[in-house]
Design an enzyme around this catalytic site. Structure first.
Site, PDB file in Angstrom:
ATOM      1  N   GLU A   9      -8.141  -6.078  -6.914  1.00  0.00           N
ATOM      2  CA  GLU A   9      -9.724  -6.185  -5.884  1.00  0.00           C
ATOM      3  C   GLU A   9     -10.168  -7.635  -6.395  1.00  0.00           C
ATOM      4  O   GLU A   9     -11.391  -7.624  -6.643  1.00  0.00           O
ATOM      5  CB  GLU A   9     -10.781  -5.048  -6.175  1.00  0.00           C
ATOM      6  CG  GLU A   9     -10.293  -3.586  -6.016  1.00  0.00           C
ATOM      7  CD  GLU A   9      -9.527  -3.411  -4.865  1.00  0.00           C
ATOM      8  OE1 GLU A   9      -9.633  -4.512  -3.458  1.00  0.00           O
ATOM      9  OE2 GLU A   9      -8.314  -2.709  -4.778  1.00  0.00           O
ATOM     10  N   GLY A  10      -9.432  -8.652  -6.337  1.00  0.00           N
ATOM     11  CA  GLY A  10     -10.073 -10.270  -7.220  1.00  0.00           C
ATOM     12  C   GLY A  10     -10.265  -9.763  -8.307  1.00  0.00           C
ATOM     13  O   GLY A  10     -10.762  -8.855  -9.363  1.00  0.00           O
TER      14      GLY A  10
END
Lengths: 608, 608
Positions: A448-449
């Site tokens: 998610e990053g």
């Protein structure tokens, strides 16, 4: 094997009933007449029991058997399917984003109990958690036809949703995606061609259909993230009866063999190998300037997934902590320092063990407070009509999200490592719960990053919004709290430290400001500044809760059964403030020296 | 799968040839006429090649297949046996503790190359590394008969040796062991009865016999560790031809299913289920006061195993680091900050990646310097006839050992976690080397005395020896170094920081001194004080090496192929001093506040 589910509901009750103002949420148009604060005990306990009895039993299979990949199919252990349908069939799934569902829960409450489900089987989370985000995007941006075809199945969890961003050559750099969408002539329908990887739940045998939300570039759209559009790409095209119909030319090319979360399939997904994969655009096609809407849409879902990552770190750290407490109170070893002649004792009596447990406890409570308070702001933004609160919500959501994602997930690793250490040799044994948690939680700082991406978001975007005003307003809420309470009886030292640290933190911001013109310097310090920000905010929240707890202790008196809980809240705040905050000062020192050795380092030194 | 063996020999050559004074060792009576400093390049490269070609190929089997336990037997993959015999047959095993072996290597050199073997297959180390310690104890304390029967087989590695301390109810608290030894009438021979657990290599199918060195209590001996004696307990009793003869009533009751080091069997060993297990006493039986010699003997071996643990942390962190460097130089993602228009770049150009790599590099070099310098003192103590050096050796061995064990093994986990993070999503995949290293290295802070035990040893025993004089002498050697070099050109800032930190560290010692009378306080801060001590010493060693490197840079000039190596040594020292040392100041702050929240915490708060 000892049970892996050892959560308590006590802290969640405190947070939802005594700390966060849930009334403000329950009183909104959306929730009025539905549940209220009075129902929270039941809701939490009910979910807790479900996590223990229906989800936790699937955990060992998920980890030990894991996913298998055979002839393009992903096979999960049967218990995975049972646990999945327990969650979605009992009102804990995407039904909560259905605006017509009168039994829906605010996200603040929902994520409090999601902590139990995530902890009960970390490997299950990727199958059910993305359904809500996926449904929410179709609800907000889909055509009526898409809504009709997909929403009921996603709300009910009969079909699952996934988010498909990453490509083999485009991980952190989503803008370099090469997946293409070619118009078909039919409005809104495109032919999708490309390959995505690291797609959680991208293929599985749990639900009868899988709805991929896929980023792709329509021919002629701008390069980079600006030109990406978002498509609904189902594994099977819905037929006229709304059932999964023709196969949509989506193939799973393989799954990852992973360190943890082994029950969760991490897939390589290939679209349109036979040139027949159809995707349905969300929103409008790119304008004449080539600008598309996909990234902005995806970010609605992405921000929730980032908060999920922080909360997952919390869930696993809490699980490791509660298990360690249990073990340390049963394991007899050594003698107490103060009175060695009293004989052998449980290791929970030993100083370093107590330190490690309190370290974990304080951190877990800080993680939980951060994540749930941020979800509270999500509820406010989504449902409150108060314009002032709305404005505040934006501030807190922007700033809080990268901190929850990155600080909680990073610090959770440290907590779980300490929990493992509490077990001594048994911590290294997979028969005890710490080992799996140590493996599973390692994903949260990555997906998610990555946490570096979060740090860049914090210092590069969030701290500079409106010339820094937004971020200063955020720091000010800590400053005002500290000043308002600096004479609070019994917490004088804590607020003295908090105020002193705030001064040092402002110094860090100022030094950082000075580096803005030096290429690479802000980036070099980004991760550490995010960590410092997390610690500062964590202390603020713990102290805020401790002030409430202190009052409660005075009211209840020592003999009350609940006294220990409140005493523990005070201990968490005290420990964290006195032992963790001074680390922020150390970063201040480092920044002042302004070391740029890593920037100046020739790459050749790493190969010498 | 990418090769897992990615070590370099360059830093070891620097340490052995340019930094540590190996001549002092090679010139002793023991090594005179054998190898010399001139042979080091060949010795290191030869071992490195063996690690790559003969040991590393066994790593995947060790981790993926691991050990199986069937009908009381432990089955290892065939490649394990091949790798084991490569090591012992090529002069890298216990032959080096044979005083008659003229090709034996000093331990300083030996452990430099052991780093390669450990890194090449971490799961193999427990099979061959204990042979030397075991042989050394029989050599020093065994009867002539024991020496005759066991030493040739242990020296050659035909038989392996293990150390058997831990019991299910007695882990950190060895003194609570209940394994018994009953005299047989035959001098030196006893019947052993009891159960030990966590015995590395306690059972395997690699060697034809296994020699257990087992702690047990002879009836009438004192309670606690004082009353423990050490016994040679073979799996098979040697027959008249020196071959494994009758089975000695030793059973393996099971092996652990572990987070890492899966190729290494961790056994529960049962002695004398049929009442026929014979053990042979090392040294003398307990005196009339009940005092036995076992613990003191075992500690000779244990101290080496503790240094091994620190060096193993170094080996795995180095392996993770070198792999990460390779990956980061190949993985294309994003654009360089300073010049985004230049197009996509390898991630090694990104600031946070460089920071993470330099963090790892600096730490690995500090670990290696600490461990090898301490082994150098072992060589001095064992072989030098210089009385002044001998005296110093005692000081350094006493103080260094717990720091090498605990600081290196703890900080190695952080390094490996950073290496894993460098890989992004691929770090979580078992197809890349970081995941296994992350699992394997988690044992080092636990075994051979947990890191809390090391911290107690440091602050409780080592810091108080001769009223603290010994430890102050140790700190003084850092102080003197810092003062002597404070004007060294190009390092003014570094020495300013080192001197400032020394002041703060002395403050920590003083505060700690004040807490000595408060039960529990020294213990509460023990781990953190050990870490601070490790960082201080690490900076000293890195700077010492950097001063040499700087001179070399000036001599060689920028165009020399080796310039980058020396430049890298300077960068390591600079980075570590400027970025890590300030953390010691933070501990000083914490100690001054004197937080005792964890001590005062009622256990009930952990259960609330």
């Amino acid at each position: 094997m000892p049970a892996k589910f050892s959560h308590s509901t006590r802290d969640h009750k405190f947070i939802l009933k005594e700390w966060l103002d849930l009334k403000k949420v329950f009183e909104t148009e959306r929730f009025k007449g539905g549940y209220s604060v009075e129902d929270l005990d039941f809701i939490l306990e009910n979910a807790w029991k479900g996590a223990r009895d229906a989800v936790a039993p699937s955990c060992a299979d998920s980890d030990h058997i894991g996913c298998r990949f055979e002839n393009g199919k992903v096979l999960t252990p049967p218990s995975t399917k049972d646990a999945y349908f327990f969650i979605v069939n009992n009102g804990f799934g995407a039904n909560n984003v259905n605006p017509e569902d009168s039994s829906a829960l605010p996200v603040t409450v929902l994520w409090a109990l999601y902590e139990y489900f995530i902890a009960a089987n970390p490997g299950l989370q990727t199958y059910w958690l993305a359904n809500s985000g996926c449904a929410g995007l179709i609800r907000d941006f889909g055509s009526d036809e898409l809504k009709r075809a997909y929403l009921p199945m996603l709300y009910s969890g009969q079909w699952s949703g996934t988010m498909d961003l990453t490509e083999p050559q485009a991980g952190s750099d989503v803008g370099d995606s090469t997946t293409k969408a070619v118009p078909t002539g039919e409005p809104g329908a495109y032919l999708i061609k490309g390959t995505k990887c690291f797609i959680s739940g991208g293929e599985q045998d749990i639900t009868e259909n899988i709805v991929h939300l896929t980023l792709a570039r329509i021919e002629g759209a701008a390069p980079g993230t600006r030109g990406l559009s978002l498509f609904v790409v189902p594994k099977y095209l819905p037929d006229e009866n709304g059932k999964p119909g023709a196969w949509n030319d989506i193939t799973c090319a393989g799954i990852e063999h992973k360190l943890g979360l082994r029950g969760s399939s991490t897939c390589v997904i290939s679209y349109g190998d036979e040139g027949k994969c159809r995707g349905f655009l969300l929103g409008s096609p790119p304008g004449e300037d080539g600008m598309a809407q996909g990234m902005a849409q995806m970010f609605k879902m992405m921000n929730e997934e980032r908060l999920m990552s922080g909360l997952s770190g919390c869930a696993l750290a809490a699980s490791a902590y509660h298990s360690a407490v249990q073990y340390c109170s049963e394991r007899i070893q050594g003698r107490p320092t103060a009175n060695p002649k009293s004989g052998r004792c449980a290791i929970i009596k030993h100083e370093d063990v107590k330190r490690m447990l309190l370290f974990q406890k304080a951190h877990v409570e800080a993680f939980r407070a951060m994540a749930l308070q941020t979800f509270w702001w999500v509820d406010i933004e989504n449902h409150s009509t108060d314009p002032e609160l709305h404005k505040q919500a934006r501030v807190f959501l922007e700033i809080n999200t990268p901190i929850v994602k990155a600080w909680c997930s990073d610090a959770a690793l440290q907590c779980i490592s300490e929990a493992l250490q509490c077990y001594g040799g048994y911590g290294f044994s997979e028969e005890y719960p710490a080992a799996e948690l140590y493996r599973d939680a390692r994903i949260y700082p990555i997906w998610e990053g990555t946490n570096y991406i979060q740090s860049l978001d914090l210092i590069g975007r969030k701290m500079t919004m409106k010339k820094g005003e937004v971020f200063l307003a955020w720091v000010r809420h800590i400053q005002e709290f500290a000043e308002a309470n600096k004479d609070a009886a019994g917490f004088e030292k804590e607020f003295e430290i908090l105020l002193g640290t705030l001064g040092k933190y402002m110094g860090i911001l100022k030094t950082l400001q000075g580096y803005l013109t030096v290429p690479g310097m802000p980036q070099l310090y980004a991760t550490r500044v995010l960590h410092a920000t997390g610690k500062l905010w964590g202390a603020k929240l713990l102290l805020e809760m401790a002030l409430i707890a202190k009052k409660k202790m005075d009211e209840l008196g020592k003999d009350h059964f609940d006294y220990a809980f409140y005493q523990g809240k005070v201990a968490s705040a005290r420990f964290f403030t006195r032992n963790i905050l001074p680390e922020i000062g150390a970063l201040g020192e480092v920044l002042k020296t302004g070391d740029s050795t890593a920037l100046e380092a020739q790459e050749s030194i790493f190969f010498a």
